[in-house]
Design a protein around this motif. Sequence first.
Motif, PDB file in Angstrom:
ATOM      1  N   GLU A 104     -13.592   1.101   0.111  1.00 39.54           N
ATOM      2  CA  GLU A 104     -12.456   1.159  -0.816  1.00 39.54           C
ATOM      3  C   GLU A 104     -11.521   2.325  -0.475  1.00 39.54           C
ATOM      4  OE1 GLU A 104     -10.527  -0.842  -3.637  1.00 39.54           O
ATOM      5  OE2 GLU A 104     -12.549  -1.378  -2.939  1.00 39.54           O
TER       6      GLU A 104
ATOM      7  N   ARG B 177      -8.908   3.725 -10.998  1.00 44.27           N
ATOM      8  CA  ARG B 177      -8.053   3.897  -9.814  1.00 44.27           C
ATOM      9  C   ARG B 177      -7.892   2.608  -9.025  1.00 44.27           C
ATOM     10  NH1 ARG B 177     -11.177   9.486  -8.902  1.00 44.27           N
ATOM     11  NH2 ARG B 177      -9.576  10.950  -9.578  1.00 44.27           N
ATOM     12  N   HIS B 178      -9.013   1.870  -8.794  1.00 48.39           N
ATOM     13  CA  HIS B 178      -8.891   0.695  -7.917  1.00 48.39           C
ATOM     14  C   HIS B 178      -9.454  -0.610  -8.496  1.00 48.39           C
ATOM     15  CE1 HIS B 178     -13.051   1.551  -7.040  1.00 48.39           C
ATOM     16  NE2 HIS B 178     -12.792   2.620  -6.312  1.00 48.39           N
TER      17      HIS B 178
ATOM     18  N   GLY C 239      -9.194  14.236  -6.419  1.00 49.85           N
ATOM     19  CA  GLY C 239      -9.798  13.951  -7.726  1.00 49.85           C
ATOM     20  C   GLY C 239     -10.383  15.161  -8.420  1.00 49.85           C
ATOM     21  N   GLY C 240      -9.997  16.375  -7.986  1.00 50.29           N
ATOM     22  CA  GLY C 240     -10.489  17.593  -8.624  1.00 50.29           C
ATOM     23  C   GLY C 240     -11.413  18.419  -7.743  1.00 50.29           C
TER      24      GLY C 240
ATOM     25  N   PHE D 272      -7.693   2.482   1.194  1.00 50.52           N
ATOM     26  CA  PHE D 272      -6.578   3.176   0.528  1.00 50.52           C
ATOM     27  C   PHE D 272      -5.834   4.102   1.482  1.00 50.52           C
ATOM     28  CE2 PHE D 272      -4.885   6.953  -1.554  1.00 50.52           C
ATOM     29  CZ  PHE D 272      -3.968   6.383  -2.415  1.00 50.52           C
TER      30      PHE D 272
ATOM     31  N   THR E 219      -2.925   6.334 -13.794  1.00 50.22           N
ATOM     32  CA  THR E 219      -4.279   5.833 -13.619  1.00 50.22           C
ATOM     33  C   THR E 219      -4.971   5.632 -14.971  1.00 50.22           C
ATOM     34  OG1 THR E 219      -4.581   6.712 -11.410  1.00 50.22           O
ATOM     35  CG2 THR E 219      -6.564   6.476 -12.717  1.00 50.22           C
TER      36      THR E 219
ATOM     37  N   PHE F 237     -11.803  16.893 -13.544  1.00 48.30           N
ATOM     38  CA  PHE F 237     -11.373  15.720 -12.779  1.00 48.30           C
ATOM     39  C   PHE F 237      -9.856  15.721 -12.735  1.00 48.30           C
ATOM     40  CE2 PHE F 237     -15.465  14.590 -14.574  1.00 48.30           C
ATOM     41  CZ  PHE F 237     -16.108  13.950 -13.532  1.00 48.30           C
ATOM     42  N   THR F 238      -9.276  15.540 -11.562  1.00 48.92           N
ATOM     43  CA  THR F 238      -7.825  15.486 -11.439  1.00 48.92           C
ATOM     44  C   THR F 238      -7.399  14.041 -11.232  1.00 48.92           C
ATOM     45  OG1 THR F 238      -7.839  17.676 -10.464  1.00 48.92           O
ATOM     46  CG2 THR F 238      -5.822  16.422 -10.220  1.00 48.92           C
ATOM     47  N   THR F 239      -6.447  13.601 -12.025  1.00 50.33           N
ATOM     48  CA  THR F 239      -5.966  12.224 -11.928  1.00 50.33           C
ATOM     49  C   THR F 239      -4.516  12.201 -12.412  1.00 50.33           C
ATOM     50  OG1 THR F 239      -6.451   9.925 -12.511  1.00 50.33           O
ATOM     51  CG2 THR F 239      -6.870  11.571 -14.225  1.00 50.33           C
ATOM     52  N   THR F 240      -3.984  10.998 -12.590  1.00 44.62           N
ATOM     53  CA  THR F 240      -2.603  10.871 -13.065  1.00 44.62           C
ATOM     54  C   THR F 240      -2.591  10.096 -14.376  1.00 44.62           C
ATOM     55  OG1 THR F 240      -2.368   8.859 -11.775  1.00 44.62           O
ATOM     56  CG2 THR F 240      -1.586  10.899 -10.746  1.00 44.62           C
TER      57      THR F 240
ATOM     58  N   THR G  33       2.586  15.953  -3.390  1.00 46.97           N
ATOM     59  CA  THR G  33       2.442  16.880  -4.511  1.00 46.97           C
ATOM     60  C   THR G  33       1.278  17.825  -4.244  1.00 46.97           C
ATOM     61  OG1 THR G  33       2.938  14.917  -5.805  1.00 46.97           O
ATOM     62  CG2 THR G  33       2.508  16.937  -7.019  1.00 46.97           C
TER      63      THR G  33
ATOM     64  N   MET H 183       0.896   4.120  -2.865  1.00 42.37           N
ATOM     65  CA  MET H 183       0.582   5.506  -2.568  1.00 42.37           C
ATOM     66  C   MET H 183       1.741   6.408  -2.974  1.00 42.37           C
ATOM     67  SD  MET H 183      -1.359   6.366   0.916  1.00 42.37           S
ATOM     68  CE  MET H 183      -2.066   8.004   1.182  1.00 42.37           C
TER      69      MET H 183
ATOM     70  N   GLU I   4     -17.458   9.655 -13.583  1.00 42.10           N
ATOM     71  CA  GLU I   4     -16.865   9.585 -12.240  1.00 42.10           C
ATOM     72  C   GLU I   4     -16.653   8.135 -11.754  1.00 42.10           C
ATOM     73  OE1 GLU I   4     -18.380  12.678  -9.851  1.00 42.10           O
ATOM     74  OE2 GLU I   4     -17.006  12.263  -8.199  1.00 42.10           O
TER      75      GLU I   4
ATOM     76  N   ASN J 204     -23.190   4.242  -1.504  1.00 42.65           N
ATOM     77  CA  ASN J 204     -22.796   2.832  -1.462  1.00 42.65           C
ATOM     78  C   ASN J 204     -21.628   2.641  -0.473  1.00 42.65           C
ATOM     79  OD1 ASN J 204     -21.905   0.245  -1.980  1.00 42.65           O
ATOM     80  ND2 ASN J 204     -22.272   0.391  -4.188  1.00 42.65           N
TER      81      ASN J 204
ATOM     82  N   ILE K 260     -18.141   0.679  -8.698  1.00 43.01           N
ATOM     83  CA  ILE K 260     -19.000   0.883  -7.535  1.00 43.01           C
ATOM     84  C   ILE K 260     -19.997   1.991  -7.844  1.00 43.01           C
ATOM     85  CG2 ILE K 260     -19.035   1.548  -5.096  1.00 43.01           C
ATOM     86  CD1 ILE K 260     -16.192   0.427  -4.846  1.00 43.01           C
TER      87      ILE K 260
ATOM     88  N   ASN L 244       1.733   6.712  -6.748  1.00 38.38           N
ATOM     89  CA  ASN L 244       0.718   7.651  -7.232  1.00 38.38           C
ATOM     90  C   ASN L 244       1.113   9.084  -6.983  1.00 38.38           C
ATOM     91  OD1 ASN L 244      -1.219   6.067  -8.393  1.00 38.38           O
ATOM     92  ND2 ASN L 244      -2.278   5.668  -6.467  1.00 38.38           N
ATOM     93  N   HIS L 245       1.710   9.341  -5.836  1.00 31.71           N
ATOM     94  CA  HIS L 245       1.924  10.721  -5.461  1.00 31.71           C
ATOM     95  C   HIS L 245       3.310  11.236  -5.822  1.00 31.71           C
ATOM     96  CE1 HIS L 245      -1.913  11.357  -3.600  1.00 31.71           C
ATOM     97  NE2 HIS L 245      -1.868  10.085  -3.309  1.00 31.71           N
TER      98      HIS L 245
ATOM     99  N   ASP M  83      -5.188  11.257  -6.066  1.00 29.09           N
ATOM    100  CA  ASP M  83      -5.811  10.688  -7.254  1.00 29.09           C
ATOM    101  C   ASP M  83      -6.870   9.670  -6.820  1.00 29.09           C
ATOM    102  OD1 ASP M  83      -6.431   9.864  -9.772  1.00 29.09           O
ATOM    103  OD2 ASP M  83      -4.593   8.698 -10.083  1.00 29.09           O
ATOM    104  N   ARG M  84      -7.909  10.150  -6.141  1.00 30.65           N
ATOM    105  CA  ARG M  84      -8.929   9.276  -5.549  1.00 30.65           C
ATOM    106  C   ARG M  84     -10.317   9.894  -5.693  1.00 30.65           C
ATOM    107  NH1 ARG M  84      -7.221   4.284  -4.914  1.00 30.65           N
ATOM    108  NH2 ARG M  84      -9.044   3.979  -3.606  1.00 30.65           N
TER     109      ARG M  84
ATOM    110  N   LYS N 139     -12.597  -1.542  -9.267  1.00 31.95           N
ATOM    111  CA  LYS N 139     -13.953  -1.990  -8.960  1.00 31.95           C
ATOM    112  C   LYS N 139     -14.960  -0.964  -9.487  1.00 31.95           C
ATOM    113  CE  LYS N 139     -12.410  -4.439  -4.894  1.00 31.95           C
ATOM    114  NZ  LYS N 139     -12.139  -4.251  -3.464  1.00 31.95           N
TER     115      LYS N 139
ATOM    116  N   ASP O 222     -12.962   6.118 -11.019  1.00 28.02           N
ATOM    117  CA  ASP O 222     -12.699   5.343  -9.793  1.00 28.02           C
ATOM    118  C   ASP O 222     -12.331   3.907 -10.147  1.00 28.02           C
ATOM    119  OD1 ASP O 222     -13.114   7.473  -8.133  1.00 28.02           O
ATOM    120  OD2 ASP O 222     -15.168   6.955  -7.622  1.00 28.02           O
TER     121      ASP O 222
ATOM    122  N   THR P 159       0.829  -1.216   0.000  1.00 29.03           N
ATOM    123  CA  THR P 159       0.000   0.000   0.000  1.00 29.03           C
ATOM    124  C   THR P 159       0.855   1.253   0.000  1.00 29.03           C
ATOM    125  OG1 THR P 159      -1.443  -1.273   1.418  1.00 29.03           O
ATOM    126  CG2 THR P 159      -2.061   1.013   1.025  1.00 29.03           C
TER     127      THR P 159
END
Lengths: 127, 127, 127, 127, 127
Positions: free
Chosen positions: D96, C79-80, D22-23, D100, C32, C26-29, D55, C7, C72, D90, C84, C10-11, D65-66, C82, C76, C3
């Motif tokens: 989840e 990211r993981h 995530g933004g 994390f 991802t 939306f902010t991501t990498t 960051t 982490m 959205e 949910n 959901i 990712n960061h 990034d979640r 699943k 997700d 983990t």
Amino acid sequence: DVTVNKMQYNHKSSEWITLNVGGKLFTTTRTTLVTRDPESMLAKMFQYPDRWSNTTDKNGAYLFDRSPEYFEPLLDFLRHGKLILNPNINPQGILEEATFYGLTSAAEEAEKLLKDQQMQIYSEPLT
Amino acid sequence: DVTVNKMQYNHKSSEWITLNVGGKLFTTTRTTLVTRDPESMLAKMFQYPDRWSNTTDKNGAYLFDRSPEYFEPLLDFLRHGKLILNPNINPQGILEEATFYGLTSAAEEAEKLLKDQQMQIYSEPLT
Amino acid sequence: DVTVNKMQYNHKSSEWITLNVGGKLFTTTRTTLVTRDPESMLAKMFQYPDRWSNTTDKNGAYLFDRSPEYFEPLLDFLRHGKLILNPNINPQGILEEATFYGLTSAAEEAEKLLKDQQMQIYSEPLT
Amino acid sequence: DVTVNKMQYNHKSSEWITLNVGGKLFTTTRTTLVTRDPESMLAKMFQYPDRWSNTTDKNGAYLFDRSPEYFEPLLDFLRHGKLILNPNINPQGILEEATFYGLTSAAEEAEKLLKDQQMQIYSEPLT
Amino acid sequence: DVTVNKMQYNHKSSEWITLNVGGKLFTTTRTTLVTRDPESMLAKMFQYPDRWSNTTDKNGAYLFDRSPEYFEPLLDFLRHGKLILNPNINPQGILEEATFYGLTSAAEEAEKLLKDQQMQIYSEPLT
């Protein structure tokens, strides 16, 4: 064509106004605010701006110290004349805001929805 | 590959447009607005911009004095041709907006969803 | 510790990317976007940026003319791993977006959720 | 008075921090992030910032990034120690995210809510 | 006319205040914050600002390290005196925030809603 005229009217002739209701911004026109229910407090505020010292935020949006969430269906009501609520919206919140802005017919609609909802609860099978 | 072409088309060839619907911003392309239902008022506004004096806000977003919440599924409809509603959305709100923008087939879809919903209510067991 | 590594990865190691999907940011990498489903259209767009002329808005966010709401849960998923969904989200909207972005396994998950939902409706007691 | 002290503490002694999850931006304090579950990854990131190269975006908000939606009840959990979910959320999404961030007791709460929900489904009458 | 006076009062005489609650901005007036429940912590913070070193963000909004979602119905309560919740809001979240801000009567209302809800669950038919 009636629809074309209405659309042109909304998008050409009317002054655009931004409302800051409890921190959320709504964009609409003066026409929408004053036409549907001219006797309402809200209409009068925008019909005779000189008689009210309406406060605006730094971007020129008119400030209202009220709920943004329950204002949204009321603004739609001013746009097309129907009070339409999603199932997850409590009509009591709409009633409270309609009463504040002096939107009498919208308040009556909200009261009707509230009563329908309560009748539905009372008519549910006893367990 | 059809999907690749469609994606490239959307992301390369078309002009990006921002709509300010009742205060909420939506980003889309001119292609999306004019292709699905070319006879709609909305399509005509963006097909023949010269004939309409479309108003824009200070950031260049096209202003509509209408509900943002009920516009969202209609914009998705223009993107992929299906009217998809979450269970907490009142189809009557979609019908009202579809009618305003002249989106005939989306309005028919909304009307169908509205009737299905009402039939479901009438067919519930009496208590 | 897996983990911690994840982490830190990712960061630390990855480039941050902002997507503008239909007007919502939306902010991501990049990690991802390209790792979970490398064969997807979305992954390819960010794996080989030179082959795509991805359009960005004035703040450098990558523009997508698609639904933000149904994107959205897909982000997700990337990211993981699943899918959901909240109970008030229509799986059909997710299916439509997953198909557009070429996210095959997410689309299959959405289709499964959609079928489960329909079976539940058919198995309800007749009145 | 304990409440006064707690409020003064939150609003006086602690450093304010903005998270970009995530933004979406969340404002909180370092105290909130490190106190409730000091052994969590999240607490450690803000306890020993030198050991992590966290960051930040251009406004100084810490980037994650979640999912923003499922992070919100977890941040409230860090504030007051209770995991409170609205009925349209949910619990699997919360589980989840809690996993994390290494928020062990919040993850256990989410798992419990998830099991309660599944038991409720299984105990529904067969049709 | 009482309503006119109330509206004029809100929009003329009172100082406008912006709250940054957990990252979300709420616009209200000092009058609203101090009038409904003068003994509450929240009222005291804005009645005697000198005794509290209230922190503000760079735009001058008062910072609270608390849930924005559950604060909204409490602010409406301060505006009109009724605690109105949508069906998808967990009253426990409202109770937690009302207790934090020292809003005693709102907390009692939330506790009542919470008990009503639990009684409803217990009175449901066993399967």
